[in-house]
Design an enzyme around this catalytic site. Sequence first.
Site, PDB file in Angstrom:
ATOM      1  N   GLU A 140       1.483   2.467   3.535  1.00  0.00           N
ATOM      2  CA  GLU A 140       0.870   1.723   2.429  1.00  0.00           C
ATOM      3  C   GLU A 140       1.657   0.432   2.212  1.00  0.00           C
ATOM      4  OE1 GLU A 140      -0.921   5.782   0.464  1.00  0.00           O
ATOM      5  OE2 GLU A 140       0.555   4.643  -0.682  1.00  0.00           O
ATOM      6  N   HIS A 158       0.863   2.819  -4.903  1.00  0.00           N
ATOM      7  CA  HIS A 158       0.233   3.270  -3.648  1.00  0.00           C
ATOM      8  C   HIS A 158      -1.021   2.448  -3.366  1.00  0.00           C
ATOM      9  CE1 HIS A 158       2.204   7.347  -3.106  1.00  0.00           C
ATOM     10  NE2 HIS A 158       2.660   6.973  -4.286  1.00  0.00           N
ATOM     11  N   GLU A 205      -2.983   3.623  -7.683  1.00  0.00           N
ATOM     12  CA  GLU A 205      -3.701   3.508  -6.402  1.00  0.00           C
ATOM     13  C   GLU A 205      -4.450   2.185  -6.438  1.00  0.00           C
ATOM     14  OE1 GLU A 205      -3.501   5.533  -3.866  1.00  0.00           O
ATOM     15  OE2 GLU A 205      -2.802   7.459  -4.682  1.00  0.00           O
TER      16      GLU A 205
END
Length: 277
Positions: free
Chosen positions: A70, A166, A229
Amino acid sequence: MTSSADSPLADFLAYTLAGSRPATPQAARGECAGGVRWQWLDEGVVELEPAHVDETTRSVLLSAGVHGDETAPIELLSQLVADIAAGRSPLACRVLAVLGNAGARRAGERYLADDLNRLFGGRHARVPASREAPRAAALEAAAQRFFAKAAGSAAAPFARWHLDIHTAIRASAFEKFALLPHTGEPPARAMLEWLADARIAAVLIHTEKGATLSSFTAETCGALACTLELGKVRPFGQNDLARFAGADAAVRRLVAGELSLPKGAQMPRIFTVIGQI
Ligand SMILES: [Zn+2]
């Protein structure tokens, strides 16, 4: 003053991936712009402290790359460290910057043997031979040491934060969302307002304890913690960092000591989720 050439802060990512480490204890700490003190604590783990610290100073753990593939969050964190060191991004909080799974990042993989973000809360002890187990134990210890020196909740509510950044592997109804660990408490208003500031439209709250780093810091360190995220996984250099601008700006405001809901910011929608994502 430490010159940028031999400081781990000028390019935290490259320094970490090169496997560099300070040659002496004296080289592992220093002072940079604005009287900010820094200390290299472990591979990919740097603590930054503003010139002035008192019993109300917030402590903010910023982690990226717990999943080695990531790349965008890792680039953002490395840039933030460089900007703080150079005085381009103001610092009013203690910060622990963590590049999570440096070994997997070096290999260009999500993880080497086991998903690091399933090994926290002591679960690494069940897989002692895993290549990720020592890192999970080291990051737990680093978080505990960092928050042990943090202001307590009585002196300063919401003094302990952890943002684990992330990018999602699956397509999602929401491009950007936050996962809050199960704490048994309703989500803190301060965290929801920060998420609104970061332009996060959806918040998912776990209904059971997890094995993530943010679960660990929430449960063990009393941190206001979340897993962010922020869109899709892409290779280095192919990230459209503009898509992360809202979250990046909000992280910078948080560590600069600004914590307020900007006018017009939309509060996120809140969902509860059963089990792990
Ligand atoms: Zn991830």
